[in-house]
Motif scaffolding. Sequence first.
Motif, PDB file in Angstrom:
ATOM      1  N   GLN A  86       2.540  -4.705 -11.641  1.00  0.00           N
ATOM      2  CA  GLN A  86       1.088  -4.680 -11.522  1.00  0.00           C
ATOM      3  C   GLN A  86       0.608  -3.301 -11.062  1.00  0.00           C
ATOM      4  N   THR A  87       1.257  -2.779 -10.029  1.00  0.00           N
ATOM      5  CA  THR A  87       0.886  -1.455  -9.528  1.00  0.00           C
ATOM      6  C   THR A  87       1.022  -0.405 -10.613  1.00  0.00           C
ATOM      7  N   LEU A 100       3.450   7.617  -1.803  1.00  0.00           N
ATOM      8  CA  LEU A 100       4.867   7.301  -1.699  1.00  0.00           C
ATOM      9  C   LEU A 100       5.172   6.661  -0.345  1.00  0.00           C
ATOM     10  N   GLY A 101       4.533   7.142   0.678  1.00  0.00           N
ATOM     11  CA  GLY A 101       4.681   6.530   1.999  1.00  0.00           C
ATOM     12  C   GLY A 101       5.982   6.902   2.678  1.00  0.00           C
ATOM     13  N   ASP A 102       6.425   6.032   3.541  1.00  0.00           N
ATOM     14  CA  ASP A 102       7.554   6.312   4.424  1.00  0.00           C
ATOM     15  C   ASP A 102       8.885   6.000   3.745  1.00  0.00           C
ATOM     16  N   LEU A 103       9.259   6.895   2.867  1.00  0.00           N
ATOM     17  CA  LEU A 103      10.501   6.693   2.108  1.00  0.00           C
ATOM     18  C   LEU A 103      11.722   6.727   3.032  1.00  0.00           C
ATOM     19  N   ASP A 114       0.814  -1.221   0.000  1.00  0.00           N
ATOM     20  CA  ASP A 114       0.000   0.000   0.000  1.00  0.00           C
ATOM     21  C   ASP A 114       0.846   1.269   0.000  1.00  0.00           C
ATOM     22  N   GLU A 115       2.158   1.112  -0.101  1.00  0.00           N
ATOM     23  CA  GLU A 115       3.015   2.295  -0.236  1.00  0.00           C
ATOM     24  C   GLU A 115       4.032   2.040  -1.341  1.00  0.00           C
ATOM     25  N   LEU A 116       4.315   3.059  -2.131  1.00  0.00           N
ATOM     26  CA  LEU A 116       5.348   2.887  -3.156  1.00  0.00           C
ATOM     27  C   LEU A 116       6.714   2.667  -2.511  1.00  0.00           C
ATOM     28  N   SER A 117       6.905   3.250  -1.337  1.00  0.00           N
ATOM     29  CA  SER A 117       8.207   3.085  -0.695  1.00  0.00           C
ATOM     30  C   SER A 117       8.453   1.630  -0.279  1.00  0.00           C
ATOM     31  N   LEU A 118       7.395   0.857  -0.095  1.00  0.00           N
ATOM     32  CA  LEU A 118       7.574  -0.570   0.195  1.00  0.00           C
ATOM     33  C   LEU A 118       8.011  -1.313  -1.072  1.00  0.00           C
ATOM     34  N   HIS A 119       7.425  -0.931  -2.212  1.00  0.00           N
ATOM     35  CA  HIS A 119       7.882  -1.484  -3.489  1.00  0.00           C
ATOM     36  C   HIS A 119       9.360  -1.181  -3.686  1.00  0.00           C
TER      37      HIS A 119
END
Lengths: 123, 200
Positions: free
Chosen positions: B80-81, B115-118, B3-8
């Motif tokens: 996928q995202t 982006l989340g918690d980069l 649910d965050e791009l920063s996890l990707h």
Amino acid sequence: MNLEELKKLKEKARQQVALREGEKKYRVVVSMGTSGIAAGARDVMKTLLNEIEKRGVEGVEVRVTGEIGLEDVEPVVRVEEAGGEKTTYAHLDAEKARRIVAEHLDKGRKVDDLAVGKEKKGE
Amino acid sequence: MFDELSLHILDVAMNSLAAQARVVQITVLESRKRDWLIVRIRDDGRGMEESELRRVLERGRSGKEGRKRPIGLGLALLRQTSEMCGGHFHVRSAPGQGTTVTASMRWSHVDRPPLGDLKTTMLALCISNPTVDVRLTYRSDGQRMCFSSQELIRKSESAREPQDGARLPSSSDFLASKNSRARPESRPALGRILGGEAVE
């Protein structure tokens, strides 16, 4: 992401580097493969770092690694003692991570109810 | 699905570390004006054969048979995202040449994860292997920041809108990956980066 966050990141990263150079009693390894990340390993790591700092626990190094083969019980953290003993903790969350810091890393008491099997490797 | 791009980013960059990279360059470009968000992770790790790359992208699941290198699921998730959010996904890799993963998406797409918690992502990468230089370049319409785990902060500027948009690679540069070789000035080859800026 903003400048303030970047500064904090710089400070945190610097602390971790300084830690690496000192004497270590424990090394905490967080499994951060795809399954670990999906299960919340990053937040577990963050909680560990914050809690260690908050309590002022010394001699603990936190490291991150890829998949360690325990995908079904992630998030997984392994605590390695200087003497060689290893304890694996599974199914963690922020609250459990705080307990590990408070009991194992600070007071040296294993958290038995969170630990899993003896040295189960891979599979 | 993360649910965050920063996890990707964390996930894909962990692949880079597993591939023995010495330098991992993460680039995040976001432009509300142009309605793009682009994430690129480039490393100088061992790279992949074409067959391996195809397998990893198409199968989209972690291979037990390749247990030492559980690569695959992470890339498929990012793909996928990216495609779900009206963007493109591209991987360029060759043995000994490192790997570059580029994922774009529509900034305004309703499904685009934040982006989340980069910061925590970067911290995790920094403590994963302290000898690797993990770099982050972040650009938005009004901001540009660089971070390098080896040099900590090399440069940081805020609220500066570049006057000549031409100097900033536009999103289309990153999307048209096939043409990127023709733009060495804006996208230096990995070898040049290693030779020119790397530690040592």
